[in-house]
Design an enzyme around this catalytic site. Structure first.
Site, PDB file in Angstrom:
ATOM      1  N   LYS A 142       0.866  -1.172   0.000  1.00 49.98           N
ATOM      2  CA  LYS A 142       0.000   0.000   0.000  1.00 49.98           C
ATOM      3  C   LYS A 142       0.906   1.226   0.000  1.00 49.98           C
ATOM      4  CE  LYS A 142      -4.036   0.222   1.652  1.00 49.98           C
ATOM      5  NZ  LYS A 142      -5.256   0.217   2.448  1.00 49.98           N
ATOM      6  N   ASP A 151     -13.167   2.225  10.290  1.00 47.70           N
ATOM      7  CA  ASP A 151     -13.600   2.304   8.887  1.00 47.70           C
ATOM      8  C   ASP A 151     -14.067   0.931   8.411  1.00 47.70           C
ATOM      9  OD1 ASP A 151     -14.165   3.654   6.510  1.00 47.70           O
ATOM     10  OD2 ASP A 151     -12.249   3.093   5.629  1.00 47.70           O
TER      11      ASP A 151
END
Length: 917
Positions: A53, A153
């Site tokens: 990422k 999240d």
């Protein structure tokens, strides 16, 4: 890394296959999001597949944040659980910084749900598949919470399901890791920084990804500190979606989604019938809006899921969670105290701005037992720019009161007034009637007509001595000189649009905000736009809101679903900055006309009416004695009830979602069925044989449809002007209507009937004058025409002979609209501007018509706005009517005379929605 080193820009540089990042060789890009781009890569040292990422510049370019991220990542790396995707470490090479994570094969839960959706819409997973997935998610959350780590999240896109059925939760704790150090609430991730959002440019525009908002707890949406109960809320959202295939809280944009999170309940009936009762209760507890009433520990959900596998009891209906009464703690104060507070606020506003923001002061004021607000379109009560005076509409008249005085003063000659607004100097009050824009001095005197108007919808008084207003409800904005002169257009309706309304001139008079809609109904789905008065440039600022207002704190405010939102606004560049934030709940808004019950002074005071009105009404049978019998007891956005000739069916317009359509209620079968599906079908009227319905299509004339829904809509007339069908002759061969162009005039159209339905011929004018004529009703014997006209300065009911021989008789003696003939006796019914029903007996001999003095038919007041569309219909026996009725709860009745002042509201906005965020 192969190739020259590249600087780290504001967005990650795409890595091509073969690129080396340390020991990791990039194979392909597999994802992108607000938290970075994700690549599949090979660990060349350990010969394993990983996910890289690439961190966004907001983290990677800030040494302090990167160090904090490093520490957070170390904590997250300590999580060792089979249902949590592992973090292997951080890697940096040639200015590119990446998080090395476990590569999880298989689709995300969001992908699985998309695949299960069929032609009929979304579909959830079977219980035997959904419950094991939910149990593994709960176990992952439980393991993290025990380590003090919150996800923040959680959503289907962050959950993967491997081919062997193992669930892996991704991005644990990264929302907090991405947060800047030293933020007011490190646990809170505002929508503008949420991982799902891909570009700041999309924050208020179309196409914004709404995953994070849809799973955000109410306390997160309000910007309050959160704990693990925010994850429990998100888990409830995910579990609901897994079982139903639909989001628990959905919306077309961030504003609508957050409003639904704050205000609405999921559609519990969508849960599968075979769901065990204990699990249904668990989901409800997860989605309780008050975190104190929410499930305390995710382990309790996990235990429920484990027990659910063996529970065979049938499912019971899950009731919606109770709605808390956040604003019911009214404080009764004397008006004199309000005046003192307002004066202090005015003095403070003239002093230099302090670094310390002043506390919010809330004052609820009863205007008096004889005051009844809520009878007009637009705001009922407004406050002067200097905060020393209010004006309000009660019983269809305009009143004003200085806040240092106990008594209100009626402003003479303002019968039928609505939507008042002050001049910049506070010396004048402008207001509308159904046919004009007028102004009157705050000290009293004669009202002065500024301009004719046809169903107007709001105005704003500019500093240059002009008023910008919506003079026709299905038109653009117009500028009118207050002292007289030619009106000039400000905006034009573009293709696909229908109305611009509720303007607000910005400081300096160089631009104006307004509400735009493509349907003219359901304004929660409207847009807030701005137009430059210098070069006519238009911009869309907010999608999903109504009644936009600019305040000197530097914010744009608007209403969606009874919630007031604020967003920083650059008044010079005419641009919003950041994401709208909810700042006040239970502000009465009317999505049927796009208005809201609020106004501001320049001294920082907000005046508003609280409650949950939203224009909601019920439908009931009403007798002359005042007896009320519910017909459609469920509150709704209803309009124009129309009884079938046999009295067994009711056609009515219903607004929901982003449009309005015609529904038919069968009283005998107790079934209500939607008949039209066009989104702009209004004002239904039955044909005499009860087979067809005629309705208006705003901007497109009139149309018809079979009352049983067995046909598609067919045009009856074709016109860009509004045409409102009103009455048929008994033989069904002629239809009367009024047409709203530059004025409102009376027309009729010959009707023929064939196998496919009604067909209209060439319309013929019945009455055209310089006044406004509306609601042409033909008597049962076809000899007389009743209608309303404002030729006297206010709407009265008149009768003329058919064919017209030039004479007319006035029936009403105060005011009147919506005339309606009794079919069983010589009585003419009509409605007053303050929503009472009157009846006048009459005699007709030869060419002479004589009406008795009208009498109050019922003590009950109807619940809709006069001068827009019919609020009642008369039963065939003439003994009762079906009517739109106001909500009758004690709170609603009490709210009719109450207004609330919030002093130091601009400081509250700066505190909740800082301009530099």
């Amino acid at each position: 890394m192969s190739g020259p080193a590249r600087p780290y820009n504001s967005h990650p540089v795409a890595l091509i296959p073969g690129t080396r990042l340390g020991v990791y060789e990039v194979l392909a890009q597999i994802g992108v999001g607000g938290m970075g781009e994700v690549y599949r890569a090979t660990d060349t040292k350990l010969k394993r597949q990983v996910a890289l990422k690439v961190l966004p510049a907001s983290v990677a370019g800030d040494a302090d944040r990167l160090a904090r991220f490093q520490r957070e990542a170390e904590v997250l790396a300590s999580l060792n659980h089979p249902n949590i995707a592992a973090i292997h470490g951080l890697e940096e090479s040639d200015g590119i910084k990446a998080l090395v994570m476990e590569l999880v094969e298989g689709p995300t839960l969001a992908d699985l749900l998309v695949r299960r959706a069929g032609p009929s819409g979304p579909a959830g997973l079977p219980l035997d598949e959904a419950l094991p997935i939910a149990k593994q998610i709960a176990e992952a959350l439980e393991a993290a919470h025990e380590q003090g780590i919150i996800h923040r999240d959680l959503k289907p896109a962050n959950i993967k399901v491997r081919p062997d059925g193992t669930v892996k939760v991704l991005d644990f704790g990264l929302a907090r890791a991405m947060e800047p150090a030293g933020s007011k609430d490190p646990a809170y991730v505002p929508p503008s920084q949420a991982p799902t959002i891909t570009s700041p440019a999309l924050l208020t525009g179309a196409g914004m990804i709404l995953g994070t908002a849809a799973y955000m707890s109410p306390e997160q949406a309000r910007g309050r500190p959160v704990d693990k109960r925010a994850d429990i809320w998100a888990f409830g959202c995910v579990l609901y979606e897994v079982l139903t295939g639909a989001r628990a809280f959905a919306g077309d944009d961030v504003t609508e989604t957050l409003a639904n999170v704050l205000k609405t309940e999921p559609l519990w009936e969508r849960l599968p019938a075979s769901l065990p009762p204990a699990l249904g209760t668990c989901i409800r507890r997860c989605l309780h809006k008050d975190p104190r009433q929410r499930l305390r520990d995710i382990g309790d959900a996990r235990l429920t899921l484990e027990g659910a596998f063996d529970e065979a009891a049938p499912r019971v209906a899950v009731p919606p969670a109770p709605t808390s009464s956040r604003w019911r703690e009214w404080v009764t104060v004397a008006v004199a105290l309000v005046a003192v507070v307002m004066a202090v606020g005015w003095w403070r506003a003239s002093q230099p701005v302090n670094e310390v923001l002043r506390p919010l002061t809330r004052l609820s004021v009863d205007l008096g037992a004889d005051v009844s607000l809520g009878s007009a379109a637009g705001p009922d009560a407004v406050i002067s720019p200097d905060g020393t005076r209010i004006a309000y509409v009660s019983q269809g008249k305009l009143w004003t009161r200085r806040l240092d005085q106990q008594a209100s003063t009626e402003l003479a000659g303002t019968q039928g007034a609505f939507a008042p607004f002050f001049s910049p100097d506070g010396k004048w009050i402008a207001f509308f009637t159904a046919s004009s824009l007028q102004r009157v001095s705050v000290e009293g005197g004669a009202a002065i007509i500024v301009s004719p108007a046809v169903a107007p919808r709001g105005g704003s008084w500019s500093e240059d001595g002009s008023i910008i207003a919506t003079l026709k409800n299905q038109d653009g904005l117009t500028r009118i000189p207050v002292s007289g002169g030619s009106a000039t257009p400000v905006t034009e309706i573009q293709p696909g649009g229908l109305t611009h309304r509720w303007p607000d001139v910005l400081p300096g008079g160089k631009a104006v905000l307004f509400t735009a809609s493509t349907t003219g109904t359901a304004f929660d789905a409207a847009t807030i736009e701005v137009v430059s008065l210098v070069d006519q440039t238009r911009k869309t600022l907010v999608r999903g809101g109504m009644f936009g207002r600019y305040v000197p704190s530097g914010h744009l405010l608007y209403v969606n679903r009874d919630t007031l939102f604020a967003v920083p606004f650059d008044v010079e560049r005419l641009e919003v900055r950041g994401t709208p934030v909810p700042v006040l709940e239970q502000v009465v808004g009317n999505p049927a006309d796009g208005s809201a019950q609020l106004a501001f002074s320049l001294t920082g005071t907000l005046l508003f009416r609280g409650g949950m009105n939203r224009g909601l009404l019920t439908v009931a049978w009403l007798e002359g004695t005042g007896k009320v019998e519910p017909l459609l007891a469920k509150p709704g956005l209803y309009g124009r009830p129309s009884l079938s000739p046999d009295g067994e069916k009711l056609a009515i317009e219903v607004s929901e979602g982003s449009g309005t359509d015609v529904w038919v209620h069968d009283s005998r079968r107790e079934i209500t069925t939607r008949v039209t599906f066009v989104g702009n079908a209004q004002s239904p009227l039955w044909s005499p044989d009860g087979r067809d319905l005629v309705f208006r299509r705003p901007g497109a004339g009139m149309a018809m449809i079979r009352a049983d829904g067995a046909s598609q809509p067919q045009p009856v007339t074709d016109s860009k002007d509004t045409q409102l069908p009103w009455s048929f002759t008994l033989d069904g061969k002629r239809l009367t209507f009024h047409q709203v162009g530059t004025t409102a005039d009376l027309w009729s159209v010959p009707i023929r009937t064939d196998e496919s339905g009604l067909r209209g011929g060439t319309p013929e004018a019945l009455l055209q004058t310089s006044a406004e004529e509306r609601y042409p009703a033909i008597s049962p014997d076809g000899r007389w025409l009743a209608y309303s006209s404002d030729e006297s300065g206010t709407f009265q009911v008149y009768v003329r002979a058919l064919p017209d021989r030039g004479g007319k008789w006035q029936v009403s003696n105060s005011d009147g609209v919506y005339p309606m003939w009794s079919r069983t006796g010589h009585q003419l019914f009509f409605e007053t501007l303050d929503n009472h029903i009157m009846a006048a007996a009459y005699t007709a001999a030869g060419e002479t018509f004589v009406a008795d003095r009208p009498r109050l038919w019922s003590p009950m007041r109807l619940g809709a706005v006069a001068n827009t569309t019919k609020n009642f219909d008369l039963a065939a026996d003439g003994k009762r009517i079906v009517a739109l009725m106001p909500l009758e709860s004690a709170d609603e009745q009490r709210a009719q005379s109450h207004v609330t002042f919030l002093e130091n509201f601009f400081d509250e906005l700066r505190r909740k929605v800082p301009l530099d965020r």
